[in-house]
Design a protein around this motif. Structure first.
Motif, mmCIF file in Angstrom:
data_model
loop_
_atom_site.group_PDB
_atom_site.id
_atom_site.type_symbol
_atom_site.label_atom_id
_atom_site.label_comp_id
_atom_site.label_asym_id
_atom_site.label_seq_id
_atom_site.Cartn_x
_atom_site.Cartn_y
_atom_site.Cartn_z
ATOM 1 N N CYS A 13 -14.656 5.149 -10.267
ATOM 2 C CA CYS A 13 -14.692 3.560 -9.914
ATOM 3 C C CYS A 13 -15.107 2.716 -11.110
ATOM 4 O O CYS A 13 -16.321 3.187 -11.509
ATOM 5 C CB CYS A 13 -15.100 3.353 -8.555
ATOM 6 N N CYS A 47 -22.027 -2.956 -6.794
ATOM 7 C CA CYS A 47 -22.006 -1.567 -6.034
ATOM 8 C C CYS A 47 -22.889 -0.683 -6.939
ATOM 9 O O CYS A 47 -23.034 -0.805 -8.098
ATOM 10 C CB CYS A 47 -20.761 -1.169 -6.079
ATOM 11 N N CYS A 50 -19.248 5.875 -7.425
ATOM 12 C CA CYS A 50 -18.035 6.759 -7.286
ATOM 13 C C CYS A 50 -17.521 7.064 -8.763
ATOM 14 O O CYS A 50 -17.363 6.193 -9.606
ATOM 15 C CB CYS A 50 -16.908 6.217 -6.514
ATOM 16 N N VAL A 54 -15.886 -0.440 -10.718
ATOM 17 C CA VAL A 54 -16.576 -1.702 -9.868
ATOM 18 C C VAL A 54 -18.070 -1.670 -10.319
ATOM 19 O O VAL A 54 -18.406 -2.917 -10.595
ATOM 20 C CB VAL A 54 -16.368 -1.749 -8.456
ATOM 21 N N PRO A 55 -18.966 -0.588 -9.992
ATOM 22 C CA PRO A 55 -20.223 -0.811 -10.592
ATOM 23 C C PRO A 55 -20.420 -1.454 -12.279
ATOM 24 O O PRO A 55 -21.642 -2.000 -12.378
ATOM 25 C CB PRO A 55 -20.890 0.590 -10.498
#
Ligand code: SAM
Ligand code: SF4
Length: 472
Positions: free
Chosen positions: A190, A183, A187, A192-193
């Motif tokens: 978060c 990703c 955000c 995830v990245p």
């Protein structure tokens, strides 16, 4: 050689039969659908290495915890599970049996070597982008403890073995298919990245090949998955970048695939082509998981969501204009830094305005290394808990109302497994509701079911004949 062949060659017995001398692997997965998919791919790799799957950690020669790092609780769960694994490994060692312990997934990616320090029981730490190297890593682990958290240049998907038809069908009649990973949205709450890396999309041809293989094995429903699935922009057969909408049209042509779904989407990437796919494709189920996270614009801005509450409402209007019966689902975070009572009221108002068929809601959990963890105005736990309870009460009322609204209707139900009681089969409605049906039916069939009652978690129905298409 596949697992079945390897196992039969060794002991002439079915692979899961007790007493067979095949090596056994226990794989436990936490978190999202991406992890479910990765765990299945890992068992495919292990099958090629002669491992049979077991659901009993104490009989496993290899234990893999495929972890999730999205909230603090998820990561802490892994360390407490490792405590149990340590005890099992010790008992097995006393009986002269070796156990190799692997931590995979996003905790592995985020914590790397720190896991080896905190948990001496662990032999291998492998991130979500490098698990295709498991055979090499396990071989190396015989000599030393190993960490592989690279984002390698070799294509993981190219290196993954194609499971046999029997293995695919053994997992059910619905399957996940990863089309996109990583990703670039960042955000502020978060991880995830950082754990899954930059956004990448698989080429259309590779996805279609995997989908065809699933269909030939008897899979009826495919859910396309990605951390940011509607940001999909994979290379098409014409060399151009295809959108998710275009990919869905292509996959809908594959014989045998009766149902398509996708998750998880970002509101910013709900383009016209995707919305039109909801209007035009009968195979695309009328269900959309579209996380909004919060209702107040200043919180959405601080989250770096790059949309407002009203922009989200307008997307929902456009999707509903294209597919009026669509069931909506979302993710919510309460108690993001700086969230006031008035901001939280905006979230409740958005929920009332939109109306959700289902939802996931969480207390904000500060994740080390993310911008929000450093923000002023961290909200006290008690306030988060109180807001979460109020939000969940409202969402639960909407879920129940949505389910009650299907009573009296005839819905197509994909039958997935034996039901809770003898003589029952369990399946899913187009709106992803669990449905229990009485009578003799074949798993994998799609049957028209008249819904007669809505229970707390499932709908109950009776067969309404051979086929129906009353999703509208
Ligand atoms: N890509 C999706 C999106 O844009 O919404 C979400 C993927 S994330 C793996 C799943 C959900 O976990 C998020 O939608 C969010 O609600 C929740 N989540 C992520 N980070 C969180 C955090 N730090 N605290 C609480 N919930 C979090
Ligand atoms: Fe995380 Fe989703 Fe935001 Fe990407 S879009 S950073 S996966 S919440």
């Amino acid at each position: 050689m596949g697992l079945n062949d390897a196992a039969r060659r060794l002991c002439g017995a079915p692979v899961f039969e007790q007493g067979c001398a095949v090596k056994k692997a226990f794989v436990k997965s936490y978190g999202c659908q991406m992890n479910v998919y990765d765990a299945e791919r890992m068992t495919d790799i292990l099958a090629e290495q002669g491992y049979a799957e077991t659901t009993q950690a104490d009989e496993a020669d290899l234990v893999i915890l495929n972890t999730c790092h999205i909230r603090e609780k998820a990561a802490e769960k892994v360390y407490s599970e490792l405590g149990r694994v340590k005890a099992t490994k010790k008992e097995r060692a006393l009986a002269g049996r070796d156990t190799t312990v692997v931590v995979a997934g996003c905790v592995a990616q985020a914590e790397g070597r720190e896991i080896l320090r905190r948990a001496p029981v662990v032999d291998v730490v492998v991130g979500p982008q490098s698990y295709h190297r498991l055979p090499e890593l396990l071989a190396k682990a015989r000599r030393e403890r190993v960490v592989d958290t690279d984002f390698p240049v070799d294509d993981k998907f190219e290196r993954l073995p194609a499971p046999s038809g029997a293995r695919i069908r053994g997992r059910g009649v619905a399957a996940f298919l990863t089309i996109q990973e990583g990703c670039d949205k960042f955000c502020t709450f978060c991880v995830v990245p950082y754990t899954r890396g930059a956004e990448t999309s698989r080429p259309v041809a590779k996805i279609a090949e995997e989908a065809r293989r699933l269909a030939e094995a008897g899979i009826r429903e495919i859910t396309l998955i990605g951390q940011n699935v509607n940001a999909y922009h994979g290379e098409g057969p014409d060399g151009a970048g295809w959108t998710l909408g275009r990919l869905l049209r292509h996959l809908a042509e594959i014989p045998g695939i009766a149902r398509l779904r996708y998750t998880t989407s970002h509101p910013r990437d709900m383009d016209e082509e995707l919305i039109a796919a909801h209007r035009d494709l009968p195979a695309l189920m009328p269900y959309l998981h579209l996380p909004v996270q919060a209702g107040a614009d200043r919180i959405l801005d601080a989250m770096n969501r790059r949309h407002t509450g009203d922009a989200y409402r307008r997307i929902v209007e456009r999707v509903r204009a294209a597919r009026p019966d669509i069931a909506l689902s979302s993710d919510f975070i309460v108690g993001f830094p700086g969230e006031t009572d008035a901001d939280f009221d905006c979230t409740l108002r958005l929920v009332r305005d939109v109306g959700f068929a289902s939802a996931f809601s969480f207390k904000y959990s500060p994740r080390p290394g993310t911008p929000a963890a450093e923000m002023d105005g961290q909200v006290p736990e008690a306030v988060k808990a109180e807001r979460l309870a109020r939000l969940q009460e409202l969402l639960e009322a909407q879920r129940q109302a949505f389910n009650r609204g299907t009573v009296g209707r005839t819905l197509d139900v994909l039958l997935e497994k034996p039901g809770r009681h003898p003589g029952q089969v369990a399946g899913k409605s187009p709106y992803l509701q669990p449905v229990q049906l009485e009578g003799e039916h074949r798993i994998g069939e799609i049957v028209a079911v008249r819904i007669v009652r809505a229970g707390a978690n499932s709908l109950f129905g009776e067969s309404a004949g051979a086929a129906a298409l009353d999703a509208a």
